[in-house]
Design a protein around this motif. Structure first.
Motif, PDB file in Angstrom:
ATOM      1  N   GLY A  88       9.831  -9.837   1.700  1.00 18.92           N
ATOM      2  CA  GLY A  88      10.083 -10.667   0.528  1.00 18.92           C
ATOM      3  C   GLY A  88       8.877 -11.362  -0.065  1.00 18.92           C
ATOM      4  O   GLY A  88       9.018 -12.170  -0.985  1.00 18.92           O
ATOM      5  N   LYS A  89       7.666 -11.072   0.427  1.00 25.24           N
ATOM      6  CA  LYS A  89       6.477 -11.725  -0.130  1.00 25.24           C
ATOM      7  C   LYS A  89       5.260 -10.839   0.075  1.00 25.24           C
ATOM      8  O   LYS A  89       5.289  -9.901   0.876  1.00 25.24           O
ATOM      9  CB  LYS A  89       6.252 -13.083   0.516  1.00 25.24           C
ATOM     10  CG  LYS A  89       5.957 -13.023   2.011  1.00 25.24           C
ATOM     11  CD  LYS A  89       5.597 -14.403   2.574  1.00 25.24           C
ATOM     12  CE  LYS A  89       6.828 -15.259   2.721  1.00 25.24           C
ATOM     13  NZ  LYS A  89       6.528 -16.506   3.476  1.00 25.24           N
ATOM     14  N   LEU A  90       4.209 -11.147  -0.653  1.00 27.08           N
ATOM     15  CA  LEU A  90       2.963 -10.405  -0.511  1.00 27.08           C
ATOM     16  C   LEU A  90       2.149 -10.938   0.658  1.00 27.08           C
ATOM     17  O   LEU A  90       2.198 -12.127   0.967  1.00 27.08           O
ATOM     18  CB  LEU A  90       2.130 -10.524  -1.797  1.00 27.08           C
ATOM     19  CG  LEU A  90       2.728  -9.937  -3.073  1.00 27.08           C
ATOM     20  CD1 LEU A  90       1.791 -10.189  -4.250  1.00 27.08           C
ATOM     21  CD2 LEU A  90       3.016  -8.453  -2.929  1.00 27.08           C
ATOM     22  N   THR A  91       1.396 -10.053   1.292  1.00 29.33           N
ATOM     23  CA  THR A  91       0.457 -10.507   2.322  1.00 29.33           C
ATOM     24  C   THR A  91      -0.731 -11.199   1.641  1.00 29.33           C
ATOM     25  O   THR A  91      -0.908 -11.110   0.419  1.00 29.33           O
ATOM     26  CB  THR A  91      -0.071  -9.340   3.166  1.00 29.33           C
ATOM     27  OG1 THR A  91      -0.908  -8.513   2.334  1.00 29.33           O
ATOM     28  CG2 THR A  91       1.062  -8.524   3.758  1.00 29.33           C
ATOM     29  N   ALA A  92      -1.559 -11.859   2.441  1.00 23.17           N
ATOM     30  CA  ALA A  92      -2.731 -12.539   1.883  1.00 23.17           C
ATOM     31  C   ALA A  92      -3.648 -11.552   1.163  1.00 23.17           C
ATOM     32  O   ALA A  92      -4.212 -11.862   0.112  1.00 23.17           O
ATOM     33  CB  ALA A  92      -3.490 -13.253   3.001  1.00 23.17           C
ATOM     34  N   THR A  93      -3.780 -10.340   1.708  1.00 27.94           N
ATOM     35  CA  THR A  93      -4.631  -9.326   1.084  1.00 27.94           C
ATOM     36  C   THR A  93      -4.011  -8.808  -0.204  1.00 27.94           C
ATOM     37  O   THR A  93      -4.686  -8.657  -1.233  1.00 27.94           O
ATOM     38  CB  THR A  93      -4.872  -8.161   2.062  1.00 27.94           C
ATOM     39  OG1 THR A  93      -5.497  -8.665   3.243  1.00 27.94           O
ATOM     40  CG2 THR A  93      -5.766  -7.106   1.449  1.00 27.94           C
TER      41      THR A  93
END
Length: 469
Positions: A88-93
């Protein structure tokens, strides 16, 4: 049975071990985030991470899966871009790529994301230079690199307080999903035994062979040797360095002692392909590929290296590398024999080593001409000299006559100019896509001069040589 963990899933397959890892991931597992680009390891669209359990510690490296045999995944953790995703979310990269508008068509983006995630997982020092090195094998054809460089900057900044080798920290800071914490124990539980392999073509990293013979290797029997421990390792004793032929270019890059003895080694190795390829390419494979422009071959020739050959009965013999090559793509290696080690004397206090390379682009390219030199001095007299050059003969060329001529001479402009005349007699370049024969002769001359201007900047300038040449 090839057994490994693919993202969060344990895989057991009887698929042909010579199949490329890329094809298995895309067509057998339908993980199509890993893209097919060049199929030569140049574009990075197929970048994956390979995690190896070393004791209790996981070590991750990026590779190009289009030229990696499936069997080399045995007992490892393989990570595709899907395996980096959070719920449900993007990784830091991924967020860094988005925030800096570092994606357009999106085809190249998964490879960049995986490579930068590998940087976060690596033991390399957290700085911008290393982050750029991590994506040195990734090509983007539409966005332009400034936005991607800004994304790399953002990743580095977020990693400022990273606890090295801490999955927990990387999970908390949304670089990787939480299943990574379970991987070390799961790999131990797999207890992947050594693959039972029939006789076939020896393949280590595959970075040369799979570019040339991918279809043939996929259809026929291969004998994978990348994990053979007796072909690995770097040992330094009594001024002699012994390197197992399964050692990769990255192993040299990361070896502290070798880098202290050869202080410019990383600068030289940076000219050898990309980080993904350096993580895969075995030194033995580079030598037996017998390319007239093989970078590592030229480097080891100038170190006056000796190679040890082992046969199926474990009998060994040694031969100087400068006597190993017999003609174009032919060398002193019999059926059933393997290169086991590369040995050379480390440069001493008054010894000097240098490597030069010219190609159409600075990085990730084959040489038009490359050259290396190792010389020893005593009271301004050359007591030992070894010069090698590539791209100007049918074989990677050790310059026997030039090296012999330099030995015993005073280190002067006149000596170097006379040695260049000798060099020009020893080489026989041909015209091809990398340049005309005259151009290659000019490059050979300039690189030979460059060795001395680089090693002795207070004594020589290029102008000194050119005005008399």
């Amino acid at each position: 049975m090839i057994t490994f963990i693919l993202n969060n899933k344990t895989i057991k397959t009887s698929e042909h071990s010579g199949t490329t890892l890329l094809d298995f991931v895309r067509y057998q597992q339908r993980l199509t985030g890993t893209k097919i680009g060049c199929r030569e390891g140049d574009c990075g669209a197929c970048t994956l991470l390979v995690g190896t359990l070393n004791g209790d510690t996981m070590e991750y490296q990026s590779i190009t899966s289009c030229i990696s045999p499936l069997g080399n995944a045995h007992g490892k953790h393989i990570v595709t871009v899907e395996g980096t995703n959070l719920k449900g979310k993007l990784t830091a990269t991924q967020e860094a790529m988005k925030a800096n508008y570092a994606t357009q068509c999106g085809f190249c983006t998964p490879g960049f994301v995986v490579a930068l995630t590998g940087f976060a997982l690596s033991n390399s020092e957290n700085n911008y230079s290393n982050a750029i090195d991590a994506i040195s094998g990734n090509i983007c054809r539409c966005t332009g690199y400034k936005a991607i460089e800004k994304a790399a900057h953002q990743v580095v900044k977020k990693l400022d307080n990273q606890e090295k080798n801490s999955f927990e920290w990387l999970i908390e800071n949304e670089f990787i999903p939480n299943y990574f914490e379970s991987i070390p124990q799961r790999l131990k539980d797999i207890e992947a035994k050594e693959l039972n392999q029939p006789k076939g073509k020896y393949v280590s990293g595959g970075t040369d062979l799979y570019v040339q013979q991918a279809d043939n290797l996929t259809d026929n029997t291969v004998h994978l040797i990348a994990d053979k421990t007796y072909l690995k390792g770097i040992i330094i004793e009594n001024g002699i360095c012994t390197i197992g032929t399964n050692t990769t270019v990255s192993d040299l890059w990361n070896h502290k002692k070798l880098n202290s003895v050869l202080p410019n080694l990383r600068r030289h190795l940076k000219l050898v392909s990309s980080e993904q390829i350096r993580n895969m390419a075995s030194l033995g494979g580079n030598l037996v590929n017998a390319s007239p422009i093989g970078d590592m071959t030229i480097l080891f020739l100038a170190l006056n290296s000796e190679v040890t050959v082992i046969n199926s009965e474990e009998k060994e013999r040694a031969i100087l590398l400068k006597n190993f090559y017999q003609g174009y793509k032919t060398y002193d290696l019999k059926d059933g024999e393997l290169l086991k080690t590369i040995r050379f004397k480390l440069p001493a206090k008054h010894s000097f080593f240098n490597f030069e390379k010219v190609c159409k682009r600075t990085h990730l390219d084959i040489a038009s001409v490359n050259s290396a030199i190792h010389i020893s001095l005593e009271n301004e007299t050359i007591t030992e000299a070894h010069v090698s050059i590539g791209g100007v003969a049918a074989i990677p060329k050790y310059l026997h006559d030039t090296s012999a001529f330099l030995t015993g001479k005073l280190l002067t402009t006149e000596t170097i100019l006379e040695a260049n005349a000798m060099l020009q007699k020893e080489i026989a370049p041909i015209s091809d896509v990398r340049g005309t024969s005259d151009y290659k002769r000019l490059l050979a001359r300039q690189l030979f001069f460059a060795h001395f201007t680089e090693l002795f900047p207070n004594s020589f300038t290029l102008k000194d040589f050119v005005q008399h040449a």
